[in-house]
Structure formats: structure tokens, C-alpha cells
Design a protein around this motif. Structure first.
Motif, PDB file in Angstrom:
ATOM      1  N   THR A 148     -13.327 -10.737  -4.159  1.00  5.27           N
ATOM      2  CA  THR A 148     -12.880 -11.426  -2.959  1.00  5.27           C
ATOM      3  C   THR A 148     -14.083 -11.964  -2.199  1.00  5.27           C
ATOM      4  O   THR A 148     -15.238 -11.694  -2.545  1.00  5.27           O
ATOM      5  CB  THR A 148     -12.061 -10.470  -2.069  1.00  5.27           C
ATOM      6  OG1 THR A 148     -11.476 -11.213  -0.989  1.00  5.27           O
ATOM      7  CG2 THR A 148     -12.940  -9.358  -1.492  1.00  5.27           C
ATOM      8  N   TRP A 149     -13.819 -12.708  -1.158  1.00  4.21           N
ATOM      9  CA  TRP A 149     -14.857 -13.338  -0.331  1.00  4.21           C
ATOM     10  C   TRP A 149     -15.471 -12.288   0.584  1.00  4.21           C
ATOM     11  O   TRP A 149     -14.786 -11.658   1.384  1.00  4.21           O
ATOM     12  CB  TRP A 149     -14.214 -14.464   0.471  1.00  4.21           C
ATOM     13  CG  TRP A 149     -15.149 -15.325   1.255  1.00  4.21           C
ATOM     14  CD1 TRP A 149     -16.488 -15.462   1.100  1.00  4.21           C
ATOM     15  CD2 TRP A 149     -14.799 -16.195   2.325  1.00  4.21           C
ATOM     16  NE1 TRP A 149     -17.010 -16.356   1.985  1.00  4.21           N
ATOM     17  CE2 TRP A 149     -15.976 -16.828   2.764  1.00  4.21           C
ATOM     18  CE3 TRP A 149     -13.596 -16.510   2.962  1.00  4.21           C
ATOM     19  CZ2 TRP A 149     -16.002 -17.750   3.813  1.00  4.21           C
ATOM     20  CZ3 TRP A 149     -13.611 -17.425   3.999  1.00  4.21           C
ATOM     21  CH2 TRP A 149     -14.794 -18.038   4.418  1.00  4.21           C
ATOM     22  N   ARG A 150     -16.792 -12.106   0.484  1.00  3.45           N
ATOM     23  CA  ARG A 150     -17.487 -11.085   1.262  1.00  3.45           C
ATOM     24  C   ARG A 150     -18.428 -11.659   2.326  1.00  3.45           C
ATOM     25  O   ARG A 150     -18.528 -11.125   3.433  1.00  3.45           O
ATOM     26  CB  ARG A 150     -18.298 -10.189   0.328  1.00  3.45           C
ATOM     27  CG  ARG A 150     -17.455  -9.389  -0.668  1.00  3.45           C
ATOM     28  CD  ARG A 150     -16.716  -8.267   0.015  1.00  3.45           C
ATOM     29  NE  ARG A 150     -15.959  -7.453  -0.939  1.00  3.45           N
ATOM     30  CZ  ARG A 150     -15.199  -6.434  -0.584  1.00  3.45           C
ATOM     31  NH1 ARG A 150     -15.099  -6.086   0.692  1.00  3.45           N
ATOM     32  NH2 ARG A 150     -14.526  -5.754  -1.496  1.00  3.45           N
ATOM     33  N   LEU A 151     -19.164 -12.706   1.943  1.00  2.59           N
ATOM     34  CA  LEU A 151     -20.205 -13.256   2.815  1.00  2.59           C
ATOM     35  C   LEU A 151     -20.216 -14.775   2.701  1.00  2.59           C
ATOM     36  O   LEU A 151     -19.723 -15.328   1.712  1.00  2.59           O
ATOM     37  CB  LEU A 151     -21.589 -12.731   2.394  1.00  2.59           C
ATOM     38  CG  LEU A 151     -21.889 -11.242   2.565  1.00  2.59           C
ATOM     39  CD1 LEU A 151     -23.183 -10.906   1.835  1.00  2.59           C
ATOM     40  CD2 LEU A 151     -22.007 -10.890   4.046  1.00  2.59           C
ATOM     41  N   PRO A 152     -20.808 -15.482   3.668  1.00  6.72           N
ATOM     42  CA  PRO A 152     -21.046 -16.910   3.461  1.00  6.72           C
ATOM     43  C   PRO A 152     -21.972 -17.103   2.255  1.00  6.72           C
ATOM     44  O   PRO A 152     -22.970 -16.388   2.107  1.00  6.72           O
ATOM     45  CB  PRO A 152     -21.743 -17.352   4.754  1.00  6.72           C
ATOM     46  CG  PRO A 152     -21.363 -16.327   5.769  1.00  6.72           C
ATOM     47  CD  PRO A 152     -21.245 -15.033   5.004  1.00  6.72           C
ATOM     48  N   GLY A 153     -21.617 -17.995   1.377  1.00  3.81           N
ATOM     49  CA  GLY A 153     -22.426 -18.230   0.188  1.00  3.81           C
ATOM     50  C   GLY A 153     -22.168 -19.596  -0.376  1.00  3.81           C
ATOM     51  O   GLY A 153     -21.553 -20.449   0.264  1.00  3.81           O
ATOM     52  N   SER A 154     -22.633 -19.818  -1.592  1.00  8.82           N
ATOM     53  CA  SER A 154     -22.394 -21.092  -2.259  1.00  8.82           C
ATOM     54  C   SER A 154     -22.560 -20.888  -3.757  1.00  8.82           C
ATOM     55  O   SER A 154     -22.835 -19.774  -4.216  1.00  8.82           O
ATOM     56  CB  SER A 154     -23.356 -22.172  -1.743  1.00  8.82           C
ATOM     57  OG  SER A 154     -22.977 -23.452  -2.219  1.00  8.82           O
ATOM     58  N   SER A 155     -22.415 -21.970  -4.517  1.00  9.26           N
ATOM     59  CA  SER A 155     -22.565 -21.889  -5.966  1.00  9.26           C
ATOM     60  C   SER A 155     -24.009 -22.191  -6.318  1.00  9.26           C
ATOM     61  O   SER A 155     -24.411 -23.353  -6.414  1.00  9.26           O
ATOM     62  CB  SER A 155     -21.626 -22.882  -6.661  1.00  9.26           C
ATOM     63  OG  SER A 155     -21.743 -22.772  -8.060  1.00  9.26           O
TER      64      SER A 155
END
Length: 407
Positions: free
Chosen positions: A254-261
Motif C-alpha cells: 500500500t501507499w506509505r510515503l510520498p515517492g515516485s517511480s
């Protein structure tokens, strides 16, 4: 325009003839590109293996091999391939939780990615001057540039020569700051026996086609502080715990932190693996070419026409580039034009960030940047790549001498 690098020539021809009516100095009997990307011979085979294995997206078997090599080399608890060194630096900004108004100390004499990674988070880049010998950040100026808003120091190892990391780490420890090594040019180089990129809290490598170890476009984040290891994986995977899911550590991701690819493809990793396998040999061959330039140019330095690079005793450089600083008063643009007309693609380097339109808007300077401005106006980089032979180097140096001494 940040630098003068032209697209490297991929032709095997070393002959380029100008028009018959060109000036005498412009009749070019050879063409020597600034850079020519080198392949070890296994790159395409490994790419075909990746395709045959049915895994073309990121984090496949070749990525795992690259990670293991980087971690073993640097003794870092975590190393992660990225699609560029720019991406690795941007990951660092996210991991350090840089916020609007925070300040990050860095040299002005660097590529835009060093600053952009933190400016994108709203930080203020604080530009300090570089040393006269190595053109690395002047460690004696850093402490004076620190304010209550300072969050990080970002040394850039110019030309693969290490910054004074002991002093910088001591300052960072005293003020509770983080150190992010921009080691884009420094793969396989060392400071006091330690690989550059492995000393700060985080380090960033580049595998761009102009670097020593290449994969076209690519990079790596070296996580030396284990406190950032798990979050680095999450940020790199779009902010999710997908990597932990694939290892069976969580039952869903699931989504945990701001991030990117930030992942490169497995094809990129396969190409890079062939290069990492040969990294010691590639470095050795470049060092041979670098040392020969250094010997050939000693006479021009003694005549006061230029200054050769300076490598402190505590540094083992990687021959990323060979540059010269022209003597004050010599017209660099004229020298570059004469070299180009002779078929030698030599180039200048950075326009200082503090003098750029964006740098003036979003950053500030600490003190006068006298060395930065002087060096950036006099520096010329000479062609350097594996396959550059003795006759080519002789021609580059003789062409440089002609360009410096013609009336």
C-alpha cells in the motif's frame, strides 16, 4: 546552456576534412570526439538474457546483481539503482524530509541536478566557493554558511577527486546536519581509502554515457545510514511497500510515503552489470590515459600557459575527466574554436549556478565566489575515453599547444 558537450560521434573514422577554403589552422586531419561510450562485449548478451527471462521491468535478477555489487563495494546496508543520478539526489531530498525554507549548502560549481533535487522540495540552495586546487567545495567556508535553517551539506566530488570528507562529516555531526555525497563523477574513486559515495549519510552515483561505468542513463542511491534503508525502498517504489510485499514481509502493499517511480528497467540493469563486472579494468584503462595526458602537458604548464589538475595525496581519483585551467588572459573561446577547427572536440564545463537565472531567484551565496567564477571561465576538458590511443592524445596536445600559441 550548462555545458558545451556535443553529441559524441559514433563513427569509427578519425578523418574529417574541412572545406578547401577554410583557414589553415582549421584544416582538420582528424576528428577526436569528446566522449565515445565503451562496451565491454557482454552488454547485449545480458540484455538478451533479461528478455529471455521475461523480466523487462525494474528490480529483476540483473538489478539484484548490481545492488549486491554496490553494497559489497561500498559496505553500505542498502544500494538502489535509479534511472539517473538526478533521481538518486531527488530521493535524498525526499528521505531527508526537506521542506520549504530549509537550506542546503553546496558548491555553485556543479551540475543543476545537485541543486534541483532540493529546490524541488522548496529548499534554498546556499552556494559557497570551491578550493583552488581540486575545485571541490571549500570545507573551511561551510561552517560559516550554516544557519538555523540548514539541513544538509552536499559535497560534489569534482572530476572524481574527493572532497575533504573528514572535515565535512565533523561539521555535520557538530550541527546535526546530514551529508549527501554527489558522487556522480566518482564511481571507484576513494578518499583516505574509502570509496566516494560511501562516507556521507547518503551518496549518489551516475552511470550516464559520459561517465566511467555506463548504461546510457542510470544512477544509484547509496544508503550509508541504515535509518534510511527501508524508507529508501518505499520512496523508490512510488511510495509503496511493494518491495517488502515481494519478499513476503507484508501480505499486501500500500501507499506509505510520498515517492515516485525511480527504478530503471531490467534492460538498463543488464547493460550496467556488464560494466560493473569490468569496473576495475575500466578505471585502470582510463587512469593510463589520464596519466599520459598529465605527462604530455607538463611542458605547457611549465611555460605558464595552463595549470594541470591537482589530486591530493589522500585521494585516489578515477580519471573521470582531464581538464586544464588556461592561464589568465588567454581567450578560452578562441582556443576552443581553434581546437574544434582542428577536429578536437574539447569543451568547457559548468556555468556557476549562482549566476544562472534560476540560481539567482531561488538561492543565495555565502561570501564571494571568486575561485568558482575564475575557474569556470578558464577550464577546458579534453577528450578522454577508453580507446583514445597515444597518437590521438599526441594530436590533442599538439593541437592545444597550437591553439594557445598562434598569433
Amino acid at each position: 546552456m550548462m555545458n558545451a558537450v556535443e553529441k559524441p560521434s559514433m563513427t569509427d573514422s578519425n578523418v574529417e576534412t574541412l572545406a578547401p577554403n577554410a583557414p589553415e589552422f582549421a584544416r582538420a586531419p582528424r576528428h577526436i570526439p569528446f566522449n565515445r561510450p565503451y562496451m565491454t562485449g557482454r552488454e547485449l548478451h545480458y540484455i538478451s538474457q533479461a528478455h529471455a527471462g521475461g523480466h523487462l521491468a525494474g528490480d529483476g535478477p540483473f538489478t539484484d546483481r548490481c545492488h549486491a555489487w554496490l553494497e559489497a563495494s561500498t559496505s553500505a546496508p542498502k544500494a538502489l539503482l535509479t534511472h539517473s543520478c538526478t533521481a538518486a539526489l531527488e530521493m535524498a531530498g525526499l528521505l531527508l524530509d526537506i521542506k520549504p525554507g530549509d537550506e542546503v549548502i553546496l558548491p555553485s560549481f556543479t551540475f543543476v541536478s545537485t541543486a534541483n533535487a532540493f529546490v524541488l522540495r522548496g529548499a534554498v540552495p546556499v552556494f559557497v566557493d570551491v578550493r583552488e586546487d581540486t575545485l571541490n567545495i571549500d570545507e573551511t567556508l561551510v561552517e560559516q554558511a550554516i544557519t538555523p535553517r540548514t539541513k544538509a551539506i552536499v559535497p560534489v566530488h569534482y572530476a572524481g577527486v574527493g572532497c575533504e570528507m573528514d572535515a565535512l562529516m565533523t561539521i555535520a555531526g557538530r550541527f546535526g546536519l546530514k551529508v549527501v555525497e554527489d558522487a556522480a563523477q566518482a564511481v571507484m574513486a576513494r578518499y583516505n581509502g574509502k570509496l566516494l559515495g560511501s562516507i556521507g549519510h547518503l551518496g549518489a552515483y551516475s552511470f550516464h554515457e559520459t561517465k566511467n561505468v555506463i548504461c546510457g542513463e542510470g544512477g544509484a542511491l547509496i544508503v550509508n545510514d541504515p535509518a534510511y534503508a527501508l524508507n529508501a525502498e518505499i520512496v523508490r517504489e512510488k511510495g509503496t511497500d511493494r518491495s517488502q510485499f515481494f519478499r513476503g514481509e507484508v501480505d499486501k502493499y500500500t501507499w506509505r510515503l510520498p515517492g515516485s517511480s525511480f527504478l530503471p528497467s531490467e534492460l538498463t540493469a543488464a547493460f550496467l552489470w556488464a560494466q560493473l563486472e569490468a569496473a576495475t579494468t575500466l578505471t585502470s584503462r582510463r587512469l593510463e590515459r589520464w596519466a599520459r595526458y598529465h605527462d604530455l602537458l607538463e611542458g605547457l604548464e611549465q611555460r605558464g600557459l595552463l595549470r594541470r589538475p591537482i589530486v591530493p595525496e589522500y585521494c585516489e581519483h578515477n580519471a573521470h575527466m582531464y581538464y586544464v585551467l588556461l592561464a589568465p588572459g588567454i581567450d578560452r573561446q578562441l582556443v576552443l574554436a581553434r581546437l574544434k577547427a582542428s577536429g578536437v572536440n574539447a569543451v568547457f564545463h559548468y556555468v556557476p549556478l549562482h549566476s544562472s537565472p534560476c540560481g539567482q531567484r531561488v538561492g543565495r551565496t555565502y561570501g564571494e565566489l571568486r575561485v568558482t567564477e575564475d575557474a569556470s571561465s578558464r577550464l577546458i576538458r579534453l577528450p578522454l575515453w577508453i580507446g583514445l590511443d597515444d597518437s590521438m592524445q599526441d594530436y590533442v596536445v599538439s593541437s592545444l599547444e597550437d591553439a594557445l600559441t598562434k598569433g
